[in-house]
Write an enzyme that holds these catalytic residues in place. Sequence first.
Site, PDB file in Angstrom:
ATOM      1  N   ASP A  84      38.837  33.288  35.703  1.00 28.57           N
ATOM      2  CA  ASP A  84      38.584  34.395  36.620  1.00 28.57           C
ATOM      3  C   ASP A  84      38.911  34.003  38.060  1.00 28.57           C
ATOM      4  O   ASP A  84      38.470  32.946  38.538  1.00 28.57           O
ATOM      5  CB  ASP A  84      37.099  34.791  36.511  1.00 28.57           C
ATOM      6  CG  ASP A  84      36.724  35.960  37.378  1.00 28.57           C
ATOM      7  OD1 ASP A  84      37.498  36.937  37.418  1.00 28.57           O
ATOM      8  OD2 ASP A  84      35.646  35.914  38.001  1.00 28.57           O
ATOM      9  N   ASP A 106      44.928  35.349  40.704  1.00 30.23           N
ATOM     10  CA  ASP A 106      44.557  36.072  41.910  1.00 30.23           C
ATOM     11  C   ASP A 106      45.522  35.748  43.047  1.00 30.23           C
ATOM     12  O   ASP A 106      45.375  34.743  43.731  1.00 30.23           O
ATOM     13  CB  ASP A 106      43.121  35.709  42.303  1.00 30.23           C
ATOM     14  CG  ASP A 106      42.587  36.566  43.433  1.00 30.23           C
ATOM     15  OD1 ASP A 106      43.381  37.339  44.013  1.00 30.23           O
ATOM     16  OD2 ASP A 106      41.384  36.477  43.729  1.00 30.23           O
ATOM     17  N   HIS A 206      35.521  44.682  39.067  1.00 29.01           N
ATOM     18  CA  HIS A 206      34.887  43.486  39.603  1.00 29.01           C
ATOM     19  C   HIS A 206      33.704  43.891  40.481  1.00 29.01           C
ATOM     20  O   HIS A 206      33.594  45.032  40.909  1.00 29.01           O
ATOM     21  CB  HIS A 206      35.888  42.676  40.428  1.00 29.01           C
ATOM     22  CG  HIS A 206      36.894  41.939  39.616  1.00 29.01           C
ATOM     23  ND1 HIS A 206      37.099  40.581  39.731  1.00 29.01           N
ATOM     24  CD2 HIS A 206      37.759  42.354  38.661  1.00 29.01           C
ATOM     25  CE1 HIS A 206      38.047  40.196  38.889  1.00 29.01           C
ATOM     26  NE2 HIS A 206      38.472  41.260  38.231  1.00 29.01           N
TER      27      HIS A 206
END
Length: 278
Positions: A84, A106, A206
């Site tokens: 994550d 990300d 999220h």
Amino acid sequence: MITDLALPGMLDRARTAGHAVGAFNVVLLEHAEAIVLGAEQAGLPVILQISENCVKYHGGLAPITRASIEIARRSSVDVLVHLDHIEDERLVMEGLDLGVDSVMFDGSHLEDAANVAATRAMAERCHERGIAIEAELGEVGGKDGVHAPGVRTDPTDAAAFVAATGVDALAVAVGTSHAMQSRDGAVDRALIERLRDAVPVPLVLHGSSGLSDAELRGAVASGMTKVNISTHLNGLFTRAVRDFLDARPEVVDPRKYVSAGRDAIAAEVGRLLRLLGD
């Protein structure tokens, strides 16, 4: 874009049924144990998430990831292990070597064109290994994020990002914020519906710790398919440990008080999974 990978398959089944899959962050080994126990008690699939912050805390990716993969392997329900908010490309590749089921790369801290290029390249590398990838256009709010709760993902931009990168799931900004300790946030349901109609891959929420049960239900009904929760569980864990030690200050065996936190997480994970899976 690959549609038969473990993560897309799990999310596509949930989306078709109008449900969502809960994704909960592993901080300590007890989190992984508790999350899987809660999923088993609910009889529902779950996703274990390992963040870059978790990796830093444990001094490396391998120990906590290998343990989480083994806990997932032994479970009686479907459990995926997901990386994550990983910005370091080397960690992504190490995770693929370790056997994770999916990753969130990300690149949201980059300029838009650089984010697209980096995410597309990472998607190609992940797909070559048979691994699904999640990404986002800009940082979901809170902590040093680009998004405050008032910032929103544009559906046209989201659809273009998915087409340009080939990702399998997309995190979108619809009003939530990371690290919220109160459950008084709200989501933009009309925007979620527009994103659901515009974007061909499952949507990821999220910062869901700040949402009440009613807001979580509304987000799922509007089109969110993967719901990430971390801070809320950490708060429950901490309160359970504190209450245990306040009641029994003579206890020094950490297994006794940490297990109180583990039990609190397991119970709440089971409850949340049933909420999201209704």
